[in-house]
Every structure is written in structure tokens, then in C-alpha cells.
Design an enzyme around this catalytic site. Structure first.
Site, mmCIF file in Angstrom:
data_model
loop_
_atom_site.group_PDB
_atom_site.id
_atom_site.type_symbol
_atom_site.label_atom_id
_atom_site.label_comp_id
_atom_site.label_asym_id
_atom_site.label_seq_id
_atom_site.Cartn_x
_atom_site.Cartn_y
_atom_site.Cartn_z
ATOM 1 N N CYS A 1 0.868 -1.181 0.000
ATOM 2 C CA CYS A 1 0.000 0.000 0.000
ATOM 3 C C CYS A 1 0.906 1.232 0.000
ATOM 4 O O CYS A 1 1.481 1.581 1.038
ATOM 5 C CB CYS A 1 -0.899 -0.031 1.233
ATOM 6 S SG CYS A 1 -2.136 1.277 1.286
ATOM 7 N N CYS B 1 -7.143 5.829 -8.057
ATOM 8 C CA CYS B 1 -6.556 6.365 -6.834
ATOM 9 C C CYS B 1 -6.497 7.881 -6.924
ATOM 10 O O CYS B 1 -6.102 8.437 -7.951
ATOM 11 C CB CYS B 1 -5.149 5.806 -6.635
ATOM 12 S SG CYS B 1 -4.349 6.369 -5.099
#
Length: 427
Positions: free
Chosen positions: A161, A355
């Protein structure tokens, strides 16, 4: 015919919307119970803002039991000690047992801070992986501002991540500039990625160029192909490796505020269950999000096993973004509906990625369809609109959780980003 019992294990982003969508798809055919550790949903994407004091944690919280009850979903915050798939049963932390006909695992990860000596919020670095961690990180940030010292931010080896690491670095830079302290705080970005902007996805569009340029403009130094060997109080020990994995250079990095995204593993309740999880504890699933051994178990989100995009000198995991998670939720809900209709599951998640990486005064957005290359869409862009979009996204998604809305959202978001690079959210 009596209703079946579907248990959703986990109440983060994936588990919460899974409960809503499964309940909507199977109303009258199944009862749904959510099992989680604690009773609150937290909007984790805003934790970097908490860490610099831009958000109060309470603004990111949704108390779930009354919301779930309103939609006919049972809820327990006791938490799971162990999943026993051979008997279709979950052992809870108070020694009670809950039986299921179908289990949907959406636990998210366990944060593997203990794999690096001195690492993590119980030791020498801060964290933004939980909102409570981010609150402690903010207190540490205020101490740094009173006594300026270097910052080390980024991700540790095995992390999967990376967006929050970049967000945190840029947001720190923005806030320190506001306080007229940036000139007193050197910053180094440490990452196992083979290059800046890899993101566990081998880049998306020109994320390499965009993020390298952003780093240079903000005077943030970086070390790629990096692994953290240990952390002492105020000192991080890092080794940079060559492309063949051999050691290239070692660094002793002093810091007054340090935050690296940790490696993940599966939670203890599912680790070591043969046929259910891999050696790291991630759930094994097939193309229908279904476990190949225990056919009444499905899984989604960060807790599932996904191989890396390709070999890298330092281990780099693949992120599971919100778009991808929402697609898994929809596939599982549709597959459970098929099973209840006497049909075989046929729905597959699309595994796309979108994102919004906020930098406090701007940001970078990317869309990858599919998430793993080669792709049909491979796009990235930057601008202040990304910061404004994330503010709107936070507001929208918290409303979605509070209202129990099951309508998929990320596909709509991706179309807006690709089409007009600007988002409008209904109030």
C-alpha cells in the site's frame, strides 16, 4: 425453506459495503451478520490529514450497530479468534461460537510491524494505518514542529500500500510550509519500490515522472530498492540493494518523525488454516472470489492473496484499491444470489484501480483498467482538482456508509476522472 445465514467477517471498507450489498441482493433468502473487532467504521483514507491536524478523528467515524440494525443486519464487535471452515463455524474472542452457511471474509490485514526490530507505533515509528495511530502521529508531529528534526517517510519491504506513503510525505511538506518550518526539516522517502511511482503496479501512466518531479520540487530525497534492517529511537537503519538483490549501500537516517507503511499479513483468525490461506495468511480465492477448498467461503479486499506484478529486488506487494474491492463485493453478492437460486457462480470482479493521491495543495490521480498490466486504460494526471476531489470523496463515502447505500460508486468515479478531471458530488 428457511433463510440461510451469511456471515461477513470484517467491517472496513469492503466488509461494510459487502454487508449492505449482500443484504439487498438476498433479502428474504438470507440473514446477514457482520462480525468485527469493535463497533466503528473509520474512513482510513483520511488518516494522513489526521496526522497533521487537518481532521478530527470523530469526523471519520461511523458507529455501525444502529446503521446495520436499520437495514436488518445483525452485528457483533467481539471479534473473531479463529475460523473453523471444516465445521462452518467462527470462534469469537469471548469463547462463543457463530455458525454460518456462507462466509465472506473481508478482514483487511494484520499490520506486521514486528517483522522489523524497533518498527511501529509501539516502538520508534508512527503509523497512519488506523485512525487511533494517526492521532498519536499528530501528537508526535506537534512535538516535531516545536523541535524541528528530519523526517523519514515511505514504506517498508513487503508493503503493498504505497499511495498513503506518498500522500503523507507531500501533506507533511505542505503543512510544514504553512508553518514556515519546512526549511528546518529535511525529508527522505524510503521505499522498496524499484522506482518512485511504481506503486506495486509497475507504474500507472506517468506516475514515475509525476511523482519524481513532485519530490524534486518539494526537496524530498528518496531511496528506492530499500529495506529497513532495524529502527532505533531517532535512527532508521536502511539498506539499498542492487538489481540482483545484493547490498549496495547502507544508510543511518536520523529522524524526529518517522512513518513507513508496514508489510501486511492475514489476521490470526485465518492464518495457518490449510486450504483457506497461504503461508502469509492471505485468503486463497479463484476467479469468482471463492475459496477453492471451502466452497461456501468467499473473500475480498486486502485479505486475499494476489501475486506481485513481477519480480523486484526487494519484495513489493500489489495494492487492493477501493475500485477493485467494490468490484469484488458486487461479484460476491451476485454469486451468492446465484447460489441461492440453485445456479453456479459466474460473476467475476474487474480488478480495476482508481486512486486519488492528495498532497494537501494538489495531488495525483490515476486510473488503471485492469489494475495489473498490460492495460486497456493506463492514465494519470495531477492538479489541485485532486485535492478537492478527495475532500468530496470523503464526504460522499462516509454518507454512503452512514446511509447503508449499496450502489457501486468507483466505476462512476473513474468515468468522472477520465472524462472531465473534475468531480462533483451531490450533497
Amino acid at each position: 425453506m428457511s433463510e440461510s445465514h451469511i456471515v461477513v467477517l470484517g467491517a472496513g471498507l469492503g466488509g461494510t459495503i459487502a454487508a449492505y450489498e449482500i443484504r439487498a441482493a438476498l433479502k428474504g433468502k438470507a440473514r446477514v451478520t457482520v462480525v468485527s473487532k469493535g463497533e466503528d467504521y473509520w474512513f482510513v483514507p483520511s488518516n494522513p490529514w489526521v496526522a497533521v491536524g487537518w481532521r478530527e478523528p470523530e469526523a471519520l467515524r461511523v458507529h455501525l450497530p444502529p446503521v446495520m440494525a436499520k437495514h436488518g443486519i445483525a452485528y457483533t464487535g467481539i471479534g473473531a479468534r479463529k475460523v473453523h471452515p471444516e465445521s462452518n463455524r467462527i470462534e469469537l474472542n469471548d469463547n462463543s461460537l457463530i455458525d454460518y452457511d456462507y462466509l465472506v471474509i473481508a478482514t483487511g490485514p494484520e499490520l506486521a510491524y514486528d517483522e522489523i526490530a524497533g518498527f511501529g507505533p509501539d516502538h520508534h515509528t508512527v503509523s497512519i494505518c488506523e485512525t487511533a495511530h494517526a492521532v498519536a502521529a499528530h501528537a508526535k508531529f506537534e512535538e516535531l514542529c516545536a523541535n524541528p528534526r528530519p523526517i523519514v517517510v515511505g514504506a517498508a519491504q513487503g508493503a503493498s500500500c504505497f499511495g498513503p506513503a506518498y500522500e503523507m510525505a507531500m501533506t507533511l511538506d505542505t503543512e510544514l510550509k504553512k508553518r514556515k518550518l519546512r526549511d528546518k526539516v529535511p525529508m527522505t522517502f524510503v521505499t522498496p519500490e524499484p522506482y518512485v511511482g511504481h506503486l506495486g503496479l509497475d507504474g500507472v501512466g506517468d506516475t514515475k515522472g509525476l511523482l519524481e518531479s513532485e519530490m524534486r520540487n518539494r526537496h524530498i530525497k528518496w531511496i528506492t530498492n530499500a529495506k529497513v534492517t532495524s529502527v532505533d529511537d531517532g535512527m532508521m537503519h536502511v539498506t539499498e540493494v542492487n538489481d540482483d538483490g545484493s547490498d549496495k549501500k547502507t544508510y543511518d537516517l536520523p529522524f524526529g518523525w518517522g512513518m513507513l507503511m508496514p508489510p501486511f499479513r492475514g489476521i490470526a483468525a485465518v492464518r495457518g488454516v490449510e486450504g483457506l490461506s497461504n503461508p502469509r495468511g492471505f485468503i486463497l480465492t479463484g476467479k469468482h472470489q471463492r475459496n477453492p477448498t471451502y466452497r461456501n467461503i468467499f473473500a475480498l479486499g486486502v485479505c486475499i492473496a494476489i501475486p506481485p506484478t513481477g519480480p523486484t529486488p526487494v519484495p513489493v506487494g500489489v495494492p487492493k484499491t477501493g475500485f477493485m474491492i467494490e468490484s469484488m463485493v458486487s461479484a460476491i453478492a451476485a454469486n451468492l444470489k446465484q447460489l441461492h437460486n440453485g445456479e453456479e457462480p459466474s460473476n467475476e470482479a474487474t480488478w480495476n484501480a482508481i486512486c486519488l493521491a492528495d498532497f494537501g495543495d494538489g495531488g495525483v490521480a490515476f486510473v488503471a483498467k485492469p489494475q495489473i498490466p498490460p492495460r486497456n486504460v493506463n492514465w494519470s494526471s495531477e492538479g489541485k482538482w485532486v485535492h478537492l476531489a478527495k475532500i468530496g470523496f470523503e464526504k460522499y463515502f462516509l454518507r454512503k456508509v452512514r446511509m447503508g447505500e449499496s450502489e457501486p460508486f468507483y466505476e462512476k468515479l473513474a468515468l468522472h476522472v477520465l472524462g472531465i478531471k473534475k468531480l462533483r458530488f451531490d450533497n
